[in-house]
Design a protein around this motif. Sequence first.
Motif, mmCIF file in Angstrom:
data_model
loop_
_atom_site.group_PDB
_atom_site.id
_atom_site.type_symbol
_atom_site.label_atom_id
_atom_site.label_comp_id
_atom_site.label_asym_id
_atom_site.label_seq_id
_atom_site.Cartn_x
_atom_site.Cartn_y
_atom_site.Cartn_z
ATOM 1 N N TRP A 93 -5.951 -13.950 7.724
ATOM 2 C CA TRP A 93 -5.166 -12.718 7.795
ATOM 3 C C TRP A 93 -5.956 -11.644 8.518
ATOM 4 O O TRP A 93 -7.120 -11.391 8.200
ATOM 5 N N GLN A 94 -5.326 -11.000 9.482
ATOM 6 C CA GLN A 94 -6.025 -10.038 10.320
ATOM 7 C C GLN A 94 -5.702 -8.585 10.001
ATOM 8 O O GLN A 94 -6.086 -7.691 10.747
ATOM 9 N N GLY A 95 -5.030 -8.351 8.900
ATOM 10 C CA GLY A 95 -4.701 -6.976 8.544
ATOM 11 C C GLY A 95 -3.205 -6.780 8.417
ATOM 12 O O GLY A 95 -2.395 -7.555 8.946
ATOM 13 N N TYR A 96 -2.830 -5.745 7.717
ATOM 14 C CA TYR A 96 -1.441 -5.509 7.338
ATOM 15 C C TYR A 96 -0.563 -5.124 8.514
ATOM 16 O O TYR A 96 -0.824 -4.155 9.222
ATOM 17 N N LYS A 97 0.491 -5.910 8.715
ATOM 18 C CA LYS A 97 1.523 -5.612 9.694
ATOM 19 C C LYS A 97 2.866 -5.717 8.963
ATOM 20 O O LYS A 97 3.321 -6.825 8.661
ATOM 21 N N PRO A 98 3.487 -4.589 8.629
ATOM 22 C CA PRO A 98 4.695 -4.597 7.795
ATOM 23 C C PRO A 98 5.788 -5.536 8.280
ATOM 24 O O PRO A 98 6.406 -6.239 7.477
ATOM 25 N N THR A 99 6.036 -5.568 9.582
ATOM 26 C CA THR A 99 7.130 -6.396 10.092
ATOM 27 C C THR A 99 6.834 -7.886 9.972
ATOM 28 O O THR A 99 7.748 -8.715 9.983
ATOM 29 N N ILE A 100 5.561 -8.237 9.828
ATOM 30 C CA ILE A 100 5.168 -9.643 9.696
ATOM 31 C C ILE A 100 4.924 -10.007 8.241
ATOM 32 O O ILE A 100 5.365 -11.060 7.764
ATOM 33 N N ASP A 101 4.235 -9.140 7.516
ATOM 34 C CA ASP A 101 3.782 -9.468 6.154
ATOM 35 C C ASP A 101 4.826 -9.197 5.072
ATOM 36 O O ASP A 101 4.734 -9.765 3.981
ATOM 37 N N CYS A 102 5.787 -8.328 5.349
ATOM 38 C CA CYS A 102 6.810 -8.004 4.353
ATOM 39 C C CYS A 102 8.161 -8.555 4.790
ATOM 40 O O CYS A 102 8.651 -8.202 5.869
ATOM 41 N N PRO A 103 8.795 -9.388 3.984
ATOM 42 C CA PRO A 103 10.128 -9.894 4.308
ATOM 43 C C PRO A 103 11.160 -8.790 4.160
ATOM 44 O O PRO A 103 10.856 -7.699 3.659
ATOM 45 N N PRO A 104 12.405 -9.034 4.586
ATOM 46 C CA PRO A 104 13.448 -8.003 4.463
ATOM 47 C C PRO A 104 13.626 -7.480 3.043
ATOM 48 O O PRO A 104 13.977 -6.308 2.853
ATOM 49 N N ALA A 105 13.376 -8.334 2.046
ATOM 50 C CA ALA A 105 13.526 -7.888 0.649
ATOM 51 C C ALA A 105 12.415 -6.957 0.210
ATOM 52 O O ALA A 105 12.511 -6.326 -0.850
ATOM 53 N N GLY A 106 11.349 -6.851 1.003
ATOM 54 C CA GLY A 106 10.259 -5.944 0.684
ATOM 55 C C GLY A 106 9.052 -6.651 0.109
ATOM 56 O O GLY A 106 9.069 -7.853 -0.156
ATOM 57 N N CYS A 107 7.976 -5.901 -0.091
ATOM 58 C CA CYS A 107 6.738 -6.427 -0.665
ATOM 59 C C CYS A 107 6.033 -5.306 -1.415
ATOM 60 O O CYS A 107 6.473 -4.148 -1.405
ATOM 61 N N ILE A 108 4.938 -5.620 -2.034
ATOM 62 C CA ILE A 108 4.268 -4.685 -2.924
ATOM 63 C C ILE A 108 3.715 -3.459 -2.194
ATOM 64 O O ILE A 108 3.731 -2.346 -2.739
ATOM 65 N N LEU A 109 3.247 -3.624 -0.974
ATOM 66 C CA LEU A 109 2.722 -2.473 -0.243
ATOM 67 C C LEU A 109 3.839 -1.485 0.096
ATOM 68 O O LEU A 109 3.662 -0.266 -0.027
ATOM 69 N N GLN A 110 4.985 -2.001 0.520
ATOM 70 C CA GLN A 110 6.113 -1.115 0.774
ATOM 71 C C GLN A 110 6.569 -0.428 -0.508
ATOM 72 O O GLN A 110 6.965 0.741 -0.496
ATOM 73 N N ALA A 111 6.498 -1.161 -1.627
ATOM 74 C CA ALA A 111 6.912 -0.589 -2.909
ATOM 75 C C ALA A 111 6.001 0.561 -3.321
ATOM 76 O O ALA A 111 6.477 1.606 -3.791
ATOM 77 N N ILE A 112 4.701 0.403 -3.166
ATOM 78 C CA ILE A 112 3.766 1.475 -3.529
ATOM 79 C C ILE A 112 4.003 2.710 -2.675
ATOM 80 O O ILE A 112 4.001 3.848 -3.176
ATOM 81 N N GLU A 113 4.241 2.509 -1.397
ATOM 82 C CA GLU A 113 4.531 3.642 -0.513
ATOM 83 C C GLU A 113 5.841 4.319 -0.927
ATOM 84 O O GLU A 113 5.914 5.558 -1.016
ATOM 85 N N ARG A 114 6.861 3.514 -1.185
ATOM 86 C CA ARG A 114 8.169 4.065 -1.554
ATOM 87 C C ARG A 114 8.111 4.854 -2.856
ATOM 88 O O ARG A 114 8.597 5.997 -2.915
ATOM 89 N N PHE A 115 7.513 4.275 -3.882
ATOM 90 C CA PHE A 115 7.561 4.934 -5.185
ATOM 91 C C PHE A 115 6.582 6.112 -5.266
ATOM 92 O O PHE A 115 6.811 7.035 -6.055
ATOM 93 N N SER A 116 5.545 6.099 -4.466
ATOM 94 C CA SER A 116 4.690 7.291 -4.381
ATOM 95 C C SER A 116 5.491 8.452 -3.815
ATOM 96 O O SER A 116 5.401 9.598 -4.291
ATOM 97 N N ARG A 117 6.273 8.158 -2.793
ATOM 98 C CA ARG A 117 7.098 9.191 -2.159
ATOM 99 C C ARG A 117 8.191 9.693 -3.109
ATOM 100 O O ARG A 117 8.427 10.898 -3.206
ATOM 101 N N GLU A 118 8.839 8.764 -3.819
ATOM 102 C CA GLU A 118 9.914 9.172 -4.733
ATOM 103 C C GLU A 118 9.373 9.970 -5.917
ATOM 104 O O GLU A 118 10.016 10.908 -6.384
ATOM 105 N N LEU A 119 8.196 9.589 -6.404
ATOM 106 C CA LEU A 119 7.597 10.335 -7.511
ATOM 107 C C LEU A 119 7.316 11.776 -7.120
ATOM 108 O O LEU A 119 7.485 12.697 -7.926
#
Length: 265
Positions: free
Chosen positions: A93-119
């Motif tokens: 793994w060469q580092g986080y690339k959202p379009t490659i590492d996260c499927p359309p349903a989402g992943c944990i990194l997107q979730a942390i970003e989303r819920f930090s923003r919503e909080l």
Amino acid sequence: MKSCTVIGRFVFSAFLLIYASKIYAWGDDGHRVIGEIAWQYLDAEVRAEVQVLLESAGEGSLAEASTWPDRIRGIDAYHWAAPLHYINLPREWQGYKPTIDCPPAGCILQAIERFSRELADANRTEMERAEALMFLAHFVGDLHQPMHAGLKADRGGNDIEVSFFGFDTNLHWLWDSKLPAGFITDWHAYASNDDTSPELVAAWQASTPEQWTAESHQLAHANAYTATTRLGEEYYVKNRPVVEQRLRQGGIRLAALLNEALMDH
């Protein structure tokens, strides 16, 4: 110093207790440890706001609230959150690339970003922000469990059957539950006994979720994945310090996220 044999007997006894009582660790007590450690590192202003949000959700503490996302897994209205507990990464793994590492349903990194923003969003309802808080507390903990950044082919170790001190389990559940069970007998006392140096706290809190992912990815392949399926003392002794550090890092880093989201809110 305890001998490995003494350690082995202690761990074996702990597993007997776990199986008899149906109490599990990183799935429950481990998350509570992370939530309680985070509570200790919250700024006073942030702690007061977190308490208000917890009360609105009917939760008594951040420690207990951190288990909420697992408690709702069987509820149809929250099925969308199931893929957000982990991220599947290739061995090289060469580092986080959202379009490659996260499927359309989402992943944990997107979730942390989303819920930090919503909080942090004062325009959202109190209940929406409370749920964001509980998701965030849980997912930060999950991301620090190395197998939550494991391989897609084996579902983060869920499909790898192993024997641990003679008990049949799988590699993911071993890290979620069985390793912490060897040293956490009272989660509150364990979380309260924190002697992390200020220098280490500052270093851990200066890192990013992408870096936490890289740490878990590295630990998954250096420590968790193993060529043998019969595991015992040697595996436990090697990995107990890893689990302990990840629990403390999770709590201290969660506090930093909450402080950032809610300071001067």
